[in-house]
Enzyme design. Structure first.
Site, PDB file in Angstrom:
ATOM      1  N   LYS A  55      57.944  44.276 -48.764  1.00  0.00           N
ATOM      2  CA  LYS A  55      59.209  43.575 -48.988  1.00  0.00           C
ATOM      3  C   LYS A  55      59.289  42.305 -48.158  1.00  0.00           C
ATOM      4  O   LYS A  55      59.709  41.242 -48.641  1.00  0.00           O
ATOM      5  CB  LYS A  55      60.372  44.520 -48.668  1.00  0.00           C
ATOM      6  CG  LYS A  55      60.485  45.669 -49.661  1.00  0.00           C
ATOM      7  CD  LYS A  55      61.356  46.793 -49.152  1.00  0.00           C
ATOM      8  CE  LYS A  55      61.359  47.969 -50.133  1.00  0.00           C
ATOM      9  NZ  LYS A  55      62.073  49.159 -49.616  1.00  0.00           N
ATOM     10  N   GLN A  99      65.396  51.197 -44.438  1.00  0.00           N
ATOM     11  CA  GLN A  99      64.418  52.005 -45.160  1.00  0.00           C
ATOM     12  C   GLN A  99      64.728  53.492 -44.988  1.00  0.00           C
ATOM     13  O   GLN A  99      64.899  53.983 -43.880  1.00  0.00           O
ATOM     14  CB  GLN A  99      63.002  51.705 -44.650  1.00  0.00           C
ATOM     15  CG  GLN A  99      61.906  52.435 -45.398  1.00  0.00           C
ATOM     16  CD  GLN A  99      61.784  51.980 -46.847  1.00  0.00           C
ATOM     17  OE1 GLN A  99      61.867  50.806 -47.153  1.00  0.00           O
ATOM     18  NE2 GLN A  99      61.578  52.928 -47.735  1.00  0.00           N
ATOM     19  N   ASP A 122      70.603  47.002 -51.263  1.00  0.00           N
ATOM     20  CA  ASP A 122      70.156  48.235 -51.920  1.00  0.00           C
ATOM     21  C   ASP A 122      71.194  48.765 -52.901  1.00  0.00           C
ATOM     22  O   ASP A 122      70.886  49.613 -53.736  1.00  0.00           O
ATOM     23  CB  ASP A 122      69.861  49.315 -50.874  1.00  0.00           C
ATOM     24  CG  ASP A 122      68.383  49.445 -50.568  1.00  0.00           C
ATOM     25  OD1 ASP A 122      67.566  49.056 -51.419  1.00  0.00           O
ATOM     26  OD2 ASP A 122      68.038  49.953 -49.493  1.00  0.00           O
TER      27      ASP A 122
END
Length: 301
Positions: A55, A99, A122
């Site tokens: 990412k 994460q 997200d």
């Protein structure tokens, strides 16, 4: 019947990343600071390290600023929340990605709630979940949407054009994939049913689907005779199973791909289908967050 057409997620994701890069260049031409993505990894899980590295690398390639925060596995919940508070206040950060999974001493729900909804790239903050759940059909997605479901909807629209009036069946009811995919397909005027482990006669339900999205986490669970001829199949699963060669493994989806190829009209492969879309949509969300911060209107890319 001829074999299904492959939905090439890898190629579509490459095109989406290129368009995001162009969008970043547009911001720079307007004098807007480059979009900033902050990734937070607690612990040293090898797979998570690979994901976070990917990412950050992609963000840099697209001209974004990448802020990488690596915390030891013994990090406390308060320490993580303190970092998130600083990132919320940092004007150079447009998107925050924590994460998952987090170590057991940390309450994941509390951490996700602490992220500024505007920086929740997200799409997991309850405010963004609520916005997706209440969006009007066809309304713009001018707020963060979970990346994998957003990628699924993009691939379907690209493969099929209008989704209006199609029967869609989602196999899997998770908050990460199943439920947000259902909301996105409702927005596209599909008729949507969610099947799960308690569904009676799941194969029969699947056979009604013009669009079948499978995200159940069980290798090759959906068989070819569960699929309506000509249906579009989106396989979200990624499962590592033993390969024919001893000691080797391979990746398979939640759909029995070889069987489905002879029945479906369109299908995503595993790997190379939905997977590449997740990171590309994360970059898309980060660009949109930067545009909102700059007071610029939502523009789909």
């Amino acid at each position: 019947m001829s074999e299904a057409r492959l939905i090439d997620g890898k190629a579509f994701a490459a095109g989406l990343r290129a368009r995001v890069g162009e969008g970043v260049a547009v911001l720079a031409a307007k004098g807007v600071a480059k979009p900033g993505l902050a990734t937070v990894l607690v612990g040293a899980d090898p797979a998570s390290q690979v994901y976070v590295r990917s990412k950050g690398k992609t963000a840099a390639e697209l001209g974004m600023a990448s802020f990488d925060h690596r915390l030891p596995p013994e990090t406390t919940e308060d320490e993580l929340l303190e970092l998130i508070g600083r990132l919320n206040k940092d004007a150079s950060v447009n998107g925050i990605l924590v994460q998952l999974p987090l170590p057991k001493q940390i309450d994941t729900a509390r951490v996700l709630l602490a992220i500024d909804p505007a920086k929740d790239v997200d799409g997991f903050h309850p405010i963004n979940v609520g916005r997706l759940g209440s969006i009007a059909p066809g309304a713009p997605l001018d707020f963060p949407v979970p990346c994998t479901p957003l990628g699924c909807s993009m691939l379907l629209a690209d493969a099929l054009g209008s989704l209006s009036g199609r029967n869609a069946v989602i196999v899997g009811r998770s908050n990460l994939v199943g439920r947000p995919v259902a909301q996105l397909l409702l927005r596209a005027d599909c008729t949507v049913t969610i099947g799960h482990s308690r569904t009676r006669d799941l194969p029969a339900l699947c056979r009604t689907a013009d669009i079948l999205v499978v995200a159940i986490g069980r290798p090759e669970f959906v068989k070819g005779d569960w699929i309506k001829p000509g249906a579009a199949v989106i396989d979200v699963g990624i499962n590592r199973v033993p390969a024919a060669e001893e000691g080797k493994t391979k990746l398979v989806g939640d759909v029995a791909f070889a069987e489905a190829m002879g029945v479906a009209g369109h299908i995503t492969p595993v790997p190379g289908g939905v997977g590449p879309m997740t990171v590309a949509c994360l970059m898309y969300n980060t660009l949109q967050a930067a545009r909102r911060t700059a007071g610029l209107p939502f523009v789909a890319v």
